[in-house]
Design a protein around this motif. Structure first.
Motif, mmCIF file in Angstrom:
data_model
loop_
_atom_site.group_PDB
_atom_site.id
_atom_site.type_symbol
_atom_site.label_atom_id
_atom_site.label_comp_id
_atom_site.label_asym_id
_atom_site.label_seq_id
_atom_site.Cartn_x
_atom_site.Cartn_y
_atom_site.Cartn_z
ATOM 1 N N VAL A 156 0.936 -1.382 -0.092
ATOM 2 C CA VAL A 156 0.165 -0.007 -0.031
ATOM 3 C C VAL A 156 0.945 1.355 -0.149
ATOM 4 N N ASP A 157 2.022 1.428 0.805
ATOM 5 C CA ASP A 157 2.710 2.369 0.805
ATOM 6 C C ASP A 157 3.582 2.746 -0.401
ATOM 7 N N THR A 158 3.712 1.609 -1.060
ATOM 8 C CA THR A 158 4.541 1.830 -2.420
ATOM 9 C C THR A 158 3.705 2.354 -3.390
ATOM 10 N N LEU A 159 2.267 1.853 -3.273
ATOM 11 C CA LEU A 159 1.206 2.310 -4.370
ATOM 12 C C LEU A 159 1.048 3.745 -4.044
ATOM 13 N N LEU A 160 0.734 4.109 -3.097
ATOM 14 C CA LEU A 160 0.403 5.359 -2.517
ATOM 15 C C LEU A 160 1.698 6.298 -2.954
ATOM 16 N N SER A 161 2.881 5.893 -3.039
ATOM 17 C CA SER A 161 3.904 6.690 -3.313
ATOM 18 C C SER A 161 4.054 7.101 -4.577
ATOM 19 N N TYR A 162 3.378 6.281 -5.714
ATOM 20 C CA TYR A 162 3.113 6.585 -6.995
ATOM 21 C C TYR A 162 2.738 7.936 -7.336
ATOM 22 N N ASP A 163 1.442 8.025 -6.685
ATOM 23 C CA ASP A 163 0.700 9.126 -7.046
ATOM 24 C C ASP A 163 -0.091 10.081 -6.006
ATOM 25 N N GLU A 164 0.136 11.335 -6.123
ATOM 26 C CA GLU A 164 -0.097 12.296 -4.995
ATOM 27 C C GLU A 164 -1.914 12.051 -4.952
ATOM 28 N N ARG A 165 -2.472 12.295 -6.063
ATOM 29 C CA ARG A 165 -3.907 12.145 -6.179
ATOM 30 C C ARG A 165 -4.533 10.755 -5.551
ATOM 31 N N LEU A 166 -3.770 9.627 -5.704
ATOM 32 C CA LEU A 166 -4.296 8.280 -5.005
ATOM 33 C C LEU A 166 -4.091 8.624 -3.431
ATOM 34 N N GLN A 167 -3.046 9.370 -3.082
ATOM 35 C CA GLN A 167 -2.740 9.138 -1.718
ATOM 36 C C GLN A 167 -3.601 10.167 -1.004
ATOM 37 N N VAL A 168 -4.148 11.450 -1.677
ATOM 38 C CA VAL A 168 -5.155 12.031 -0.995
ATOM 39 C C VAL A 168 -6.486 11.591 -0.635
ATOM 40 N N ASN A 169 -6.842 10.670 -2.088
ATOM 41 C CA ASN A 169 -8.030 10.036 -2.145
ATOM 42 C C ASN A 169 -8.051 8.993 -0.966
ATOM 43 N N LEU B 180 -13.743 20.063 -0.276
ATOM 44 C CA LEU B 180 -12.767 18.985 -0.776
ATOM 45 C C LEU B 180 -11.762 19.319 -1.544
ATOM 46 N N HIS B 181 -10.679 18.678 -1.346
ATOM 47 C CA HIS B 181 -9.166 19.070 -2.056
ATOM 48 C C HIS B 181 -9.591 18.907 -3.705
ATOM 49 N N GLU B 182 -8.947 19.419 -4.368
ATOM 50 C CA GLU B 182 -9.177 19.641 -5.885
ATOM 51 C C GLU B 182 -8.690 18.185 -6.413
ATOM 52 N N GLU B 183 -7.810 17.492 -5.754
ATOM 53 C CA GLU B 183 -7.359 16.295 -6.330
ATOM 54 C C GLU B 183 -8.418 14.731 -6.184
ATOM 55 N N ILE B 184 -9.243 15.151 -5.338
ATOM 56 C CA ILE B 184 -10.441 14.363 -4.966
ATOM 57 C C ILE B 184 -11.065 13.906 -6.384
ATOM 58 N N SER B 185 -11.055 12.691 -6.685
ATOM 59 C CA SER B 185 -11.749 12.119 -7.845
ATOM 60 C C SER B 185 -13.333 12.199 -8.197
ATOM 61 N N LEU B 186 -13.736 12.241 -9.119
ATOM 62 C CA LEU B 186 -15.121 12.773 -9.450
ATOM 63 C C LEU B 186 -15.945 11.848 -8.936
ATOM 64 N N ASP B 187 -15.739 10.362 -9.034
ATOM 65 C CA ASP B 187 -16.656 9.252 -8.403
ATOM 66 C C ASP B 187 -16.539 9.554 -6.750
ATOM 67 N N PHE B 188 -15.400 9.912 -6.416
ATOM 68 C CA PHE B 188 -15.388 10.077 -4.688
ATOM 69 C C PHE B 188 -16.181 11.129 -4.628
ATOM 70 N N ARG B 189 -16.162 12.348 -5.181
ATOM 71 C CA ARG B 189 -17.036 13.332 -5.146
ATOM 72 C C ARG B 189 -18.571 12.991 -4.980
ATOM 73 N N ARG B 190 -18.687 12.164 -6.217
ATOM 74 C CA ARG B 190 -20.439 11.541 -6.146
ATOM 75 C C ARG B 190 -20.711 10.741 -4.824
ATOM 76 N N SER B 191 -19.807 10.092 -4.497
ATOM 77 C CA SER B 191 -20.027 9.250 -3.151
ATOM 78 C C SER B 191 -20.377 10.097 -1.856
ATOM 79 N N MET B 192 -19.329 11.174 -1.863
ATOM 80 C CA MET B 192 -19.633 12.276 -0.736
ATOM 81 C C MET B 192 -21.022 12.828 -0.887
ATOM 82 N N ARG B 193 -21.284 13.227 -1.946
ATOM 83 C CA ARG B 193 -22.535 13.921 -2.017
ATOM 84 C C ARG B 193 -23.677 12.962 -1.490
#
Length: 146
Positions: free
Chosen positions: A31-44, A71-84
C-alpha cells in the motif's frame, strides 16, 4: 487492488506474502508503495480511510466534519459523487449509528419467499402457496383469516 479498500488498521506489518509485482512483502509495504506513485491516489486514500474509521467507530461528528469540509481539488469525480450521496443520506446514517435496528430479518424472509416462488411454480392456487409459506416459516394461521 483490494488492499487499498482494506482498513489501514487491518494491514499487516509482519506477515510476509507473495505479491506478483512486489515479490515477498507485507500488505502495508504494498500500500505504501502504491501511494508513493501518485499524490492524487494518496489524497483519496487518506480521505477514504478517514470516512471508513468514522463509520466503523460510529462517530457522527467526525463524519459530518469530513462531509462538510471543502474537498481538495485532487479528489476524484467518483469520490465526490459518493460524498454527495453520503451527505444526502446523513440523517439516515446518523439513525443507523444510534439505533441497533436493521431490516436484515425482513430481507431474509423476503428472499426466502422469492426462492419459494421460483421453486413452487406449479402451485395451482394462491391458498396452497400461502399454506406453503406458513409451513416454511412455522407461522400459525390467525383465527380470523380464512
Amino acid at each position: 487492488m483490494k488492499l487499498l479498500l482494506k482498513n489501514e488498521k487491518d494491514l499487516t506489518y509482519t506477515v510476509y506474502k507473495p505479491f506478483g509485482l512486489f515479490g515477498q512483502t507485507t500488505d502495508r509495504t504494498v500500500v505504501d508503495t502504491l501511494l508513493s506513485y501518485d499524490e492524487r491516489l494518496q489524497v483519496n486514500y487518506t480521505l477514504y480511510q478517514s470516512l471508513l474509521n468514522a463509520m466503523k467507530d460510529k462517530d457522527i461528528n467526525t463524519l459530518q466534519t469530513l462531509l462538510k469540509q471543502p474537498l481538495h481539488e485532487e479528489i476524484s469525480l467518483d469520490f465526490r459523487r459518493s460524498m454527495r450521496t453520503l451527505k444526502h443520506h446523513l440523517s439516515s446514517i446518523e439513525n443507523s449509528f444510534m439505533y441497533p435496528f436493521n431490516n436484515g430479518r425482513i430481507e431474509g424472509i423476503h428472499n426466502k419467499i422469492k426462492v419459494l416462488n421460483r421453486v413452487a411454480y406449479g402451485y395451482r392456487n394462491f391458498t396452497n402457496y400461502r399454506q406453503r409459506i406458513f409451513i416454511h416459516f412455522k407461522l400459525k394461521r390467525a383465527s380470523c383469516v380464512s
